[in-house]
Design a protein around this motif. Structure first.
Motif, PDB file in Angstrom:
ATOM      1  N   PHE A 548      -6.784  75.722   6.678  1.00 10.21           N
ATOM      2  CA  PHE A 548      -7.969  76.397   6.156  1.00 10.21           C
ATOM      3  C   PHE A 548      -7.640  77.624   5.318  1.00 10.21           C
ATOM      4  O   PHE A 548      -8.528  78.179   4.672  1.00 10.21           O
ATOM      5  CB  PHE A 548      -8.903  76.779   7.309  1.00 10.21           C
ATOM      6  N   GLY A 549      -6.384  78.057   5.312  1.00  8.53           N
ATOM      7  CA  GLY A 549      -5.989  79.161   4.452  1.00  8.53           C
ATOM      8  C   GLY A 549      -5.391  80.311   5.218  1.00  8.53           C
ATOM      9  O   GLY A 549      -6.119  81.118   5.803  1.00  8.53           O
ATOM     10  N   ALA A 550      -4.053  80.388   5.215  1.00  5.70           N
ATOM     11  CA  ALA A 550      -3.358  81.433   5.979  1.00  5.70           C
ATOM     12  C   ALA A 550      -3.272  82.742   5.219  1.00  5.70           C
ATOM     13  O   ALA A 550      -2.678  83.698   5.715  1.00  5.70           O
ATOM     14  CB  ALA A 550      -1.954  80.960   6.345  1.00  5.70           C
ATOM     15  N   THR A 551      -3.840  82.813   4.023  1.00  6.08           N
ATOM     16  CA  THR A 551      -3.754  84.046   3.238  1.00  6.08           C
ATOM     17  C   THR A 551      -5.095  84.741   3.096  1.00  6.08           C
ATOM     18  O   THR A 551      -5.201  85.712   2.357  1.00  6.08           O
ATOM     19  CB  THR A 551      -3.210  83.744   1.829  1.00  6.08           C
ATOM     20  N   SER A 552      -6.121  84.267   3.778  1.00  4.35           N
ATOM     21  CA  SER A 552      -7.453  84.851   3.593  1.00  4.35           C
ATOM     22  C   SER A 552      -8.192  84.971   4.914  1.00  4.35           C
ATOM     23  O   SER A 552      -7.971  84.191   5.849  1.00  4.35           O
ATOM     24  CB  SER A 552      -8.281  84.010   2.614  1.00  4.35           C
ATOM     25  N   VAL A 553      -9.088  85.934   4.982  1.00  4.29           N
ATOM     26  CA  VAL A 553      -9.958  86.123   6.135  1.00  4.29           C
ATOM     27  C   VAL A 553     -10.898  84.926   6.277  1.00  4.29           C
ATOM     28  O   VAL A 553     -11.195  84.475   7.388  1.00  4.29           O
ATOM     29  CB  VAL A 553     -10.750  87.437   5.982  1.00  4.29           C
ATOM     30  N   THR A 554     -11.363  84.407   5.153  1.00  2.00           N
ATOM     31  CA  THR A 554     -12.234  83.226   5.184  1.00  2.00           C
ATOM     32  C   THR A 554     -11.534  82.049   5.850  1.00  2.00           C
ATOM     33  O   THR A 554     -12.131  81.315   6.649  1.00  2.00           O
ATOM     34  CB  THR A 554     -12.652  82.842   3.755  1.00  2.00           C
ATOM     35  N   GLY A 555     -10.255  81.843   5.536  1.00  2.00           N
ATOM     36  CA  GLY A 555      -9.494  80.767   6.156  1.00  2.00           C
ATOM     37  C   GLY A 555      -9.393  80.943   7.662  1.00  2.00           C
ATOM     38  O   GLY A 555      -9.482  79.971   8.419  1.00  2.00           O
ATOM     39  N   ALA A 556      -9.198  82.188   8.135  1.00  2.00           N
ATOM     40  CA  ALA A 556      -9.124  82.446   9.579  1.00  2.00           C
ATOM     41  C   ALA A 556     -10.449  82.117  10.258  1.00  2.00           C
ATOM     42  O   ALA A 556     -10.475  81.536  11.350  1.00  2.00           O
ATOM     43  CB  ALA A 556      -8.740  83.905   9.818  1.00  2.00           C
ATOM     44  N   LEU A 557     -11.558  82.478   9.616  1.00  2.00           N
ATOM     45  CA  LEU A 557     -12.876  82.196  10.192  1.00  2.00           C
ATOM     46  C   LEU A 557     -13.130  80.697  10.272  1.00  2.00           C
ATOM     47  O   LEU A 557     -13.557  80.177  11.311  1.00  2.00           O
ATOM     48  CB  LEU A 557     -13.958  82.867   9.346  1.00  2.00           C
ATOM     49  N   LEU A 558     -12.833  79.986   9.191  1.00  2.00           N
ATOM     50  CA  LEU A 558     -13.026  78.527   9.192  1.00  2.00           C
ATOM     51  C   LEU A 558     -12.076  77.846  10.179  1.00  2.00           C
ATOM     52  O   LEU A 558     -12.468  76.918  10.890  1.00  2.00           O
ATOM     53  CB  LEU A 558     -12.799  77.981   7.781  1.00  2.00           C
ATOM     54  N   GLY A 559     -10.824  78.296  10.228  1.00  2.80           N
ATOM     55  CA  GLY A 559      -9.854  77.704  11.145  1.00  2.80           C
ATOM     56  C   GLY A 559     -10.220  77.927  12.601  1.00  2.80           C
ATOM     57  O   GLY A 559     -10.066  77.025  13.432  1.00  2.80           O
ATOM     58  N   GLY A 560     -10.693  79.131  12.932  1.00  2.00           N
ATOM     59  CA  GLY A 560     -11.103  79.403  14.304  1.00  2.00           C
ATOM     60  C   GLY A 560     -12.263  78.527  14.728  1.00  2.00           C
ATOM     61  O   GLY A 560     -12.308  78.020  15.862  1.00  2.00           O
ATOM     62  N   THR A 561     -13.211  78.321  13.819  1.00  3.31           N
ATOM     63  CA  THR A 561     -14.346  77.450  14.123  1.00  3.31           C
ATOM     64  C   THR A 561     -13.881  76.013  14.336  1.00  3.31           C
ATOM     65  O   THR A 561     -14.337  75.324  15.260  1.00  3.31           O
ATOM     66  CB  THR A 561     -15.375  77.511  12.981  1.00  3.31           C
ATOM     67  N   ALA A 562     -12.971  75.541  13.483  1.00  3.78           N
ATOM     68  CA  ALA A 562     -12.476  74.170  13.604  1.00  3.78           C
ATOM     69  C   ALA A 562     -11.709  73.970  14.907  1.00  3.78           C
ATOM     70  O   ALA A 562     -11.853  72.935  15.571  1.00  3.78           O
ATOM     71  CB  ALA A 562     -11.587  73.842  12.407  1.00  3.78           C
ATOM     72  N   LEU A 563     -10.899  74.943  15.309  1.00  2.00           N
ATOM     73  CA  LEU A 563     -10.131  74.805  16.549  1.00  2.00           C
ATOM     74  C   LEU A 563     -11.047  74.817  17.762  1.00  2.00           C
ATOM     75  O   LEU A 563     -10.771  74.149  18.762  1.00  2.00           O
ATOM     76  CB  LEU A 563      -9.101  75.935  16.643  1.00  2.00           C
ATOM     77  N   MET A 564     -12.151  75.554  17.685  1.00  2.00           N
ATOM     78  CA  MET A 564     -13.127  75.526  18.775  1.00  2.00           C
ATOM     79  C   MET A 564     -13.789  74.154  18.885  1.00  2.00           C
ATOM     80  O   MET A 564     -14.042  73.641  19.979  1.00  2.00           O
ATOM     81  CB  MET A 564     -14.188  76.608  18.535  1.00  2.00           C
ATOM     82  N   LEU A 565     -14.063  73.531  17.732  1.00  2.00           N
ATOM     83  CA  LEU A 565     -14.744  72.238  17.733  1.00  2.00           C
ATOM     84  C   LEU A 565     -13.829  71.092  18.167  1.00  2.00           C
ATOM     85  O   LEU A 565     -14.325  70.046  18.599  1.00  2.00           O
ATOM     86  CB  LEU A 565     -15.296  71.939  16.333  1.00  2.00           C
ATOM     87  N   LEU A 566     -12.505  71.281  18.053  1.00  2.00           N
ATOM     88  CA  LEU A 566     -11.569  70.190  18.329  1.00  2.00           C
ATOM     89  C   LEU A 566     -11.729  69.615  19.733  1.00  2.00           C
ATOM     90  O   LEU A 566     -11.917  68.397  19.884  1.00  2.00           O
ATOM     91  CB  LEU A 566     -10.135  70.666  18.089  1.00  2.00           C
ATOM     92  N   PRO A 567     -11.658  70.424  20.815  1.00  2.00           N
ATOM     93  CA  PRO A 567     -11.820  69.821  22.148  1.00  2.00           C
ATOM     94  C   PRO A 567     -13.208  69.245  22.374  1.00  2.00           C
ATOM     95  O   PRO A 567     -13.369  68.274  23.132  1.00  2.00           O
ATOM     96  CB  PRO A 567     -11.526  70.981  23.104  1.00  2.00           C
ATOM     97  N   GLU A 568     -14.234  69.813  21.725  1.00  2.30           N
ATOM     98  CA  GLU A 568     -15.579  69.270  21.874  1.00  2.30           C
ATOM     99  C   GLU A 568     -15.657  67.878  21.256  1.00  2.30           C
ATOM    100  O   GLU A 568     -16.269  66.967  21.829  1.00  2.30           O
ATOM    101  CB  GLU A 568     -16.589  70.213  21.197  1.00  2.30           C
ATOM    102  N   LEU A 569     -15.050  67.709  20.101  1.00  2.62           N
ATOM    103  CA  LEU A 569     -15.034  66.392  19.467  1.00  2.62           C
ATOM    104  C   LEU A 569     -14.216  65.404  20.278  1.00  2.62           C
ATOM    105  O   LEU A 569     -14.580  64.226  20.397  1.00  2.62           O
ATOM    106  CB  LEU A 569     -14.468  66.510  18.049  1.00  2.62           C
ATOM    107  N   GLN A 570     -13.113  65.871  20.856  1.00  2.55           N
ATOM    108  CA  GLN A 570     -12.293  64.986  21.686  1.00  2.55           C
ATOM    109  C   GLN A 570     -13.043  64.544  22.939  1.00  2.55           C
ATOM    110  O   GLN A 570     -12.903  63.408  23.391  1.00  2.55           O
ATOM    111  CB  GLN A 570     -10.997  65.685  22.068  1.00  2.55           C
ATOM    112  N   ALA A 571     -13.849  65.467  23.504  1.00  3.59           N
ATOM    113  CA  ALA A 571     -14.610  65.120  24.703  1.00  3.59           C
ATOM    114  C   ALA A 571     -15.741  64.140  24.390  1.00  3.59           C
ATOM    115  O   ALA A 571     -16.024  63.225  25.172  1.00  3.59           O
ATOM    116  CB  ALA A 571     -15.178  66.387  25.339  1.00  3.59           C
ATOM    117  N   SER A 572     -16.390  64.328  23.243  1.00  5.44           N
ATOM    118  CA  SER A 572     -17.510  63.453  22.887  1.00  5.44           C
ATOM    119  C   SER A 572     -17.044  62.105  22.351  1.00  5.44           C
ATOM    120  O   SER A 572     -17.752  61.112  22.461  1.00  5.44           O
ATOM    121  CB  SER A 572     -18.405  64.145  21.848  1.00  5.44           C
ATOM    122  N   GLN A 573     -15.836  62.074  21.747  1.00 10.16           N
ATOM    123  CA  GLN A 573     -15.289  60.839  21.198  1.00 10.16           C
ATOM    124  C   GLN A 573     -13.854  60.655  21.706  1.00 10.16           C
ATOM    125  O   GLN A 573     -12.894  60.810  20.951  1.00 10.16           O
ATOM    126  CB  GLN A 573     -15.301  60.892  19.662  1.00 10.16           C
TER     127      GLN A 573
END
Length: 661
Positions: A548-573
């Motif tokens: 998501f972008g290791a050189t920007s604050v925006t990338g950190a925000l998007l990456g953190g959201t995606a990592l939070m969603l990962l186990p939820e997606l794994q649990a639902s699917q």
């Protein structure tokens, strides 16, 4: 005396398997300068292929070995070198590490998708055959392992020293361009090296599977043992690599035989390879500076302070609305996303700005959580101490390797993460084995933030404040110095800059940010344990930060959201759990060469939208600026920022130079 001989003999057999895997790792590194973190993952995947051939397809064992080692593994090695790692050795070490870590995660996901979790057994070769030497019983499989190691050693020696292609391999290490002038083909040499290296990884995995079982993670992460053996040979000497593998195997065997089975010392038994690796890395001679070039990386845009504050205010407003409309369980998920985003902010500082890779960032978050819970000071003082202790631990990790950079620095953090996970976090003075610690919610001036919505909003506020601080640092002289050291350490050394202590401070500050996130996470969860900070999670944090972008604050925000969603997606699917790992891993492979990741495309969309909504805005602003000003410079609108080493202290125009040789 008999038991000592037995343990040494058994250790030799284990070390032989490590030597096979380590030799493949050394071969690929010496010819292409790419350290393959995913070496064990390739061995794991091909062990599953071998199991599939022999158990499901009914192929005879000897034919399955020929197909895996002589056809499938070389084909994979050729493909990886041709389409994934080609040219990586000439770029920054951080890019090669991220790409190969992406391969590691992607291959684990691919194995899970192709062979869903279920008990599988791969029997040893000639399982009913063995011999007794004194009081020690030697199986045919162990003897075959030792014979294979000797055969690999002799074969590699003859290949490298007695054949024309071996001479080309050794020449490719020193100067591939000169080899090309003499009619050699460096790409063909590199492809052959990877084909042999992956075949050796497969052979090592197949020989080790009856010992460690057919497991996705055990086989993949067992390659840490191969790292340690390869490091003893400084990734160059095959004889020293074999000696290191044998020594490591014997040490592990003696630890099993003589270390106590309970108490604190027993926790050192599974981390002998990590200790071995850390000790060797610390004792490595100083890394030489790469000279002769200055490379500028097109980095993410740096917004103005006004735009930064405005974006932070918008994020806080959006978080406030979301927290008051979503379900109660989703409120906690937003807090988890904020935790991950803050940890990724620490990687923006360390990797995005500084160019150093840490494979232990979530471990530093665990240090912060442990400190916060142990102090039992649920206030700003306790939170500050969590950050300070984590920063101190980060500095201690960087201190022993002051002389080293790049690969060795990253591997030292990986060894540290394994030690913390297996020894410290599970100790009685920490979380205890399978235990947890209670942590209260934060209070400010005596007022506890008890409600979930209020606490999570405070976590979002902490993310915004940390992001503003990072952007302020990046805009200043310290930020320009950071990027200059990332782009050209040799130029900075020529100018007399002492990068060693600066690197310690950088690691400390980055670890402190992660520790702050860990302290807030402890208050959010109420109870935390060692299972919350497994070292494998640091790999996922790094990969998503890069995707998501290791050189920007925006990338950190998007990456953190995606990592939070990962186990939820794994649990639902659950049937798609492996597929998600594949997407993340191979996504990092595709985006590993672009440090701006998906955030860069978000900026491009923003610029495209602005140009359609308000065409000519840049030109009108340009007319209002003083002479020499630039409209949009540093704005999150798609403009770029390419700081290079510049003794005048003024950054060159970002549209002029991308690479100077």
């Amino acid at each position: 005396m008999g038991s000592l001989f037995a343990f040494v003999l058994l250790g030799l057999f284990t070390g032989a398997a490590y030597a096979i895997m380590a030799s493949g790792l050394v071969l690929t590194y010496t010819t292409t300068r790419v350290f393959n973190i995913a070496h064990g993952a390739f061995g794991m995947l091909l062990s599953f292929v071998f199991w599939d051939f022999t158990q499901r397809q009914g192929v005879p064992t000897w034919l399955a070995l020929v197909l895996v080692l002589g056809v499938v593994a070389p084909a994979i090695g050729w493909f990886i070198q041709r389409f994934v790692t080609r040219g990586l050795g000439e770029g920054p070490v951080s890019v090669a590490l991220v790409v190969t870590v992406g391969l590691l995660v992607g291959l684990i996901g691919l194995a899970q998708q192709l062979w869903p979790p279920e008990p599988r057994v791969l029997l040893p070769f000639y399982s009913g055959t063995g011999w007794k030497i004194g009081d020690t019983y030697i199986t045919a499989h162990q003897l075959i392992t030792l014979v294979c190691a000797i055969g690999v050693a002799v074969g590699l020696y003859l290949l490298l020293n007695r054949t024309r292609i071996g001479t080309a391999m050794r020449a490719s290490v020193d100067n591939p361009e000169l080899l090309k002038l003499f009619g050699g083909k460096p790409d063909r040499v590199a492809a052959l090296s990877w084909a042999i290296g992956i075949s050796l990884a497969a052979l090592g995995g197949i020989l080790l599977t009856p010992v460690v079982l057919l497991d996705y993670y055990a086989l993949t992460l067992l390659v840490i043992n191969a790292y340690a053996a390869a490091m003893l040979g400084r990734l160059k000497s095959l004889p020293m690599t074999f000696a290191g593998a044998m020594a490591l195997g014997i040490l592990e065997s003696l630890a099993v035989g003589y270390l106590p089975t309970d108490g604190f010392l027993s926790s050192f038994r599974p981390v002998i390879p990590a200790l071995f690796l850390f000790a060797i890395v610390v004792l490595m001679p100083q890394a030489q500076l790469r000279i002769g070039q200055v490379k500028g990386i097109v980095t993410a845009p740096v917004p103005t302070m006004r735009k930064s504050i405005g974006s932070g205010a918008v994020l806080l407003a959006v978080a406030f609305v979301l927290l008051n409309v979503v379900a109660p369980n989703q409120v906690l998920l937003i807090g988890v996303a904020a935790t991950y985003a803050m940890v990724m902010l620490s990687l923006v500082l360390l990797t995005g700005y500084g160019g150093h890779v840490s494979l232990a960032q979530f471990t530093f978050a665990g240090v912060g959580a442990l400190t916060y819970a142990k102090l039992d000071e649920p206030n700003l003082f306790g939170l500050a101490m969590a950050a300070l202790v984590a920063a101190g631990v980060g500095a201690l990790v960087a201190l022993p390797v002051l002389r080293l950079t790049g690969l060795y620095l990253a591997l030292s953090t990986m060894a540290f993460a394994v030690l913390m996970d297996k020894v410290v976090f599970n100790a009685d003075f920490a979380f205890k084995f399978n235990g947890t610690l209670a942590a209260e919610r934060l209070s400010i001036l005596g007022v506890q933030i008890g409600k979930d919505t209020s606490y999570v909003w405070f976590m979002v506020l902490a993310f915004v404040l940390l992001a503003l601080g990072l952007l302020l640092l990046r805009r200043g002289a310290l930020g320009r110095l950071l990027v200059a050291m990332r782009d050209s350490p040799s130029a900075c050394g020529t100018l007399g800059l002492d990068m060693r202590w600066f690197r310690v401070g950088l690691f400390a500050l980055s670890a402190g940010i992660a520790g702050l996130a860990g302290g807030l996470f402890a208050g959010l969860r109420g109870t935390v344990g060692a299972a919350d900070f497994l070292y494998f999670q640091s790999l996922l944090v790094l990969l998503l930060a890069v995707v998501f972008g290791a050189t920007s604050v925006t990338g950190a925000l998007l990456g953190g959201t995606a990592l939070m969603l990962l186990p939820e997606l794994q649990a639902s699917q659950p049937q798609a759990a492996g597929l998600l790992f594949v997407v993340i891993g191979f996504g990092a492979v595709l985006l590993g060469r672009d440090p701006n990741g998906i955030a860069n495309h978000v900026f491009k969309v923003g610029r495209w939208t602005r140009d359609r909504v308000a065409p000519g805005l840049d030109e009108r602003l340009q007319a209002l600026l003083p002479r020499g000003g630039r409209a949009g410079a540093g704005g999150e609108d798609g403009s770029v920022d390419v700081p290079l080493v510049d003794v005048s202290g003024v950054e060159p125009d970002p549209r002029v130079i991308e690479k100077v040789v």
